[in-house]
Design a protein around this motif. Structure first.
Motif, short mmCIF file in Angstrom:
data_model
loop_
_atom_site.label_atom_id
_atom_site.label_comp_id
_atom_site.label_asym_id
_atom_site.label_seq_id
_atom_site.Cartn_x
_atom_site.Cartn_y
_atom_site.Cartn_z
N ASP A 120 0.85 -1.19 0.00
CA ASP A 120 0.00 0.00 0.00
C ASP A 120 0.88 1.24 0.00
O ASP A 120 1.89 1.32 0.71
CB ASP A 120 -0.89 0.02 1.24
N ALA A 155 -1.38 -6.54 -2.64
CA ALA A 155 -1.08 -7.90 -3.11
C ALA A 155 0.43 -8.12 -3.11
O ALA A 155 1.21 -7.17 -3.19
CB ALA A 155 -1.64 -8.10 -4.52
N GLU A 200 0.44 0.66 -8.42
CA GLU A 200 -0.67 0.85 -9.38
C GLU A 200 -0.18 1.46 -10.68
O GLU A 200 -0.75 1.22 -11.76
CB GLU A 200 -1.77 1.73 -8.78
N GLU A 242 -1.55 -4.55 -8.20
CA GLU A 242 -2.58 -4.30 -7.18
C GLU A 242 -1.94 -3.99 -5.83
O GLU A 242 -1.13 -4.77 -5.32
CB GLU A 242 -3.48 -5.53 -7.04
#
Length: 457
Positions: free
Chosen positions: A262, A275, A267, A272
């Protein structure tokens, strides 16, 4: 080259590339040294060791021991190992081996391009290696977000022992922290969904650990879970599955971890967030063209253990250095550039009392020519080591090739048995040759002789 993530895995990748002649930037947004040094492996084992040592001393008559450990001294020793969060030494180490440490959050904003919070942009001539590790996986439980639960960081950095501690999760973190805080004097309730903890290991391992936890004073709630959590006078109320209610002072949620991708900017590459970054054995991220993006450690989801991450980092750092020098990158199994052991021989120790040490297969694979041998650890060395020594050992054998595929040991101080098994698996040592590796008498390692005898040699 740029490495994002200054934990032990990122440090190793950076060092190997620097040793190979590259100029390397190491980007870290928290502490250089990472999760393992300050919040995970090191402090957790520092918390566990005194209680395990006290229990071991009590098993040998004639050793003068007390009835309990001193929490203040235990916490002080832990703080010595973690430096109370001061990463100055790690920064100096990086600079000393030719790495440029950069403090800040790095985000991928283009090919070979990393933007640091604040606006600075770094561009790698050759490669970017992501070593951002993992973050806790938090379950969706009503009320959980209202009571400030502990994660593993809060548990390992605690400054005092809670009177009552609830622990949700029967994995490694859950059982280790339940054991540690029980020996530090807390009333501990371990809540697990199955009938035993450590479900990926042989049943005898979970059974032994649950017995050890109960002996240490932990109340284990099996086949359970938490339906909801709420704040009440005097603590946090846990509504367990089945209707039971508990009130605790702190709740440790230890329900696993996920790759920390994150906020990394994956992206922009069509990947993703949240992931894992899937890689080949050289560490290249498979879904990204151009052979410039690599990933190592927990963020890949391959083998989420510090030692395996460092192993993969050595391979990837050397692969990037070779690639940059115009040399071939060896993708063959067991080569210097391939983390092949991730598929065959991942060693892990659970530092409870008793310890669990496992490598390779925990049991047979369906349809394969495998044979399992289970024996008690009952040799002269174990009897001398501790009165009433109780332990078990398992090997999994490929009967067609006559080589070891897996080994599991459970018992006091079995961690030091593990590397012999790891070597045998990685080296594919035939059991007929392993028979000639004679264990010293009287040591616990004599269990190897008994295992081979039980196999039929």
């Amino acid at each position: 080259m740029i490495v994002i993530g200054g934990g032990p895995v990122g440090e190793v990748a950076a060092e190997r590339a620097a040793r190979g002649g590259l100029r390397v930037a190491l980007v870290e947004h928290e502490r250089f040294g990472g999760e393992c040094s300050y919040w995970a492996c090191i402090p957790s084992k520092a918390l566990l060791r005194p209680g395990n040592l006290l229990a071991a001393a009590k098993r040998v008559p004639g050793v003068p021991v007390g009835d309990a450990v001193d929490p203040a001294e235990v916490f002080a020793r832990r703080d010595w190992f973690t430096g109370k969060g001061d990463d100055t030494g790690q920064v100096k180490w990086a600079e000393g081996v030719g790495i440029v440490p950069i403090r800040g959050h790095g985000r991928i904003t283009g090919e070979r391009e990393i933007t640091i919070d604040g606006g600075d942009v770094l561009t790698a001539r050759h490669a970017v290696i992501v070593a951002t590790g993992s973050v806790p996986r938090t379950p969706s439980i009503p009320g959980l977000d209202t009571v400030s639960p502990w994660g593993s960081r809060e548990a390992t950095s605690a400054e005092k022992v809670p009177g009552r501690l609830g622990v949700l999760g029967g994995g490694v973190v859950g059982v280790e922290m339940a054991q540690a805080f029980a020996t530090l004097g807390a009333e501990v309730h371990l809540i697990i969904s199955g009938e035993r903890p450590l479900p990926r290991l042989p049943e005898f391992a979970g059974d032994a650990v649950i017995a050890g936890l109960r002996e240490a004073g932990v109340t284990v709630h099996t086949g359970s879970g938490i339906d909801s959590v709420s704040a009440v006078d005097g603590g946090k109320e846990l509504a367990l599955k089945g209707g039971e209610r508990l009130v605790v002072d702190e709740l440790l949620v230890a329900t696993g971890r996920r790759p920390a991708t994150d906020g990394l900017g994956v992206e922009t590459l069509g990947l993703e967030a949240g992931a894992p970054l899937t890689t080949d054995d050289n560490g290249r991220v498979s879904a990204v063209d151009g052979e410039w993006l690599f990933a190592v450690g927990d963020v890949t989801g391959r083998a989420p253990l510090t030692h395996q991450g460092k192993y993969a980092a050595r391979a990837a750092g050397d692969a990037v250095a070779a690639q940059a020098a115009g040399k071939p990158v060896d993708s063959a199994a067991w080569s210097e550039h391939s983390a092949t052991a991730d598929h065959h021989a991942i060693p892990q120790v659970v530092f409870t009392d008793p310890e669990v040490a496992s490598v390779g297969l925990a049991g047979p694979e369906e349809g394969k020519p495998h044979r399992v041998v289970d024996i008690d650890i009952a040799v002269a060395g174990s009897s001398l080591h501790a009165d009433g020594y109780a332990g078990k050992a398992r090997i999994v054998v490929d009967t067609e090739r006559g080589v070891l595929l897996g080994a599991t040991f459970v018992g006091q101080d079995v961690a030091e048995l593990l590397h012999a098994a790891t070597i045998a698996i990685v080296g594919e040592v035939p059991l007929s040759r392993l028979w000639h590796a004679v264990p010293s008498f009287p040591t616990i390692s004599e269990v190897w002789l008994r295992l081979l005898e039980a196999y039929g040699l």
